[in-house]
Scaffold this motif. Structure first.
Motif: not given
Length: 335
Positions: A57-59, A104-107, A305-309
């Protein structure tokens, strides 16, 4: 099937509708095509990472139709004002402290206290941003690790069927990403060279520190992201039971025994888990400290999937703390 829209009134209205309802739309800028989502909607932003197959999860850069709109989300100092007057719209991204009133959300910011903002110099992009009326987070519209796209065909080659639409505004005239300048500290720091030269920036605001060139998934400094991301309470990963004095970050059916639980997703949906990750860690850290708890246990997260991030960020959260306070800059593999 991904819709291919043109920047007519109808196409722009359709693209704006998709973005306002949590969808993904790739759109051209003067630099490269960006993969846009509503930056105030954490679930929509999670879909960006899912579509790109991004392992971390990069900015992300948030895009705006003008400087006035951008500066409602961040705290702009006189340097930022000068640069905006000179280079916006244009290929310059400014990293600034997030405003307490920002949406702007944290993600979208990877949980950092800063946000990256810019105003693109592309009429169709500006028209879209005006139509949406919200910040639009947009990294490059390509699968993670692939070459950044400069045409709609490039986008479809990599993401057809994985995003809702692409707004085809033709080839991007610049074709390289924006310059990223960190203004969150006393000294301006170049995080990534791009469409605006550092010499032109220095002519306006004075000396700029140079950083090493950024790779798409490389932190600016070792441990930087983990130190920003780590809560105060120690984090224990892959917990199969809750120890005495631990808060619980759950995924699916929560383990018994914790007085404080935040469930990332009761239905074990990874997109929901990604959207709730930053808020969950912040909540458990704050409330856990208030209750006198000594740590945070994290239930296992799948690797696919997103689990890796999610696992990557949790691993960083559990990493040893640096001895000194880290800088506030961030990696910026973005448009």
């Amino acid at each position: 099937m991904t819709e291919r829209l043109t920047p007519t009134d109808h196409g722009l209205a359709r693209a704006a509708q998709i973005l306002r309802t949590g969808g993904l739309v790739a759109f051209g800028t003067e630099t490269v095509y960006g993969l846009g989502a509503d930056a105030t909607d954490s679930l929509a932003v999670a879909r960006i990472f899912e579509a790109k197959g991004r392992p971390r999860f990069n900015p992300l850069i948030s895009h705006f139709p003008d400087a006035e709109a951008a500066f409602t989300q961040v705290t702009a100092d006189p340097r930022a004002q000068k640069l905006a007057e000179r280079f916006w719209p244009g290929p310059l991204t400014l990293v600034l402290p997030r405003s307490p009133r920002g949406e702007i959300c944290d993600l979208a910011t990877a949980g950092l206290p800063t946000a990256a903002v810019r105003v693109p110099a592309c009429e169709s992009a500006l028209a879209l941003l005006r139509a949406v009326g919200r910040p639009i987070a947009a990294p490059s519209a390509n699968p993670s690790g692939a070459v950044s796209p400069s045409t709609a065909a490039h986008v479809l080659n990599g993401l057809d069927g994985r995003i809702d639409a692409v707004l085809d505004s033709g080839p991007c005239p610049v074709g390289v990403e924006s310059t990223v300048l960190d203004l969150s500290g006393k000294k301006p720091r170049l995080l990534r060279p791009g469409g605006v030269t550092v010499e032109d920036i220095e002519a306006l605001i004075g000396p700029v520190e140079r950083s090493a060139p950024l790779a798409s998934a490389t932190p600016v400094a070792p441990g930087m992201l983990s130190s920003h991301y780590a809560p105060t309470l120690p984090v224990r990963l892959n917990a199969t039971s809750v120890e005495d004095g631990e808060a619980l970050l759950a995924f699916g059916a929560p383990l018994a025994g914790s007085p404080l639980v935040w469930n990332l997703s009761e239905r074990q949906a990874l997109d929901e888990a990604a959207a709730r990750l930053f808020a969950g860690l912040r909540h458990l850290d704050h409330e856990g400290a208030r209750l006198g708890l000594r740590g945070i246990a994290v239930q296992p997260i799948p690797q696919q999937g997103l689990g890796a991030a999610i696992r990557d960020r949790l691993t960083r959260a559990a990493a040893p703390r640096p001895v000194t306070s880290p800088p506030s800059a961030q990696e910026c593999p973005v448009a």
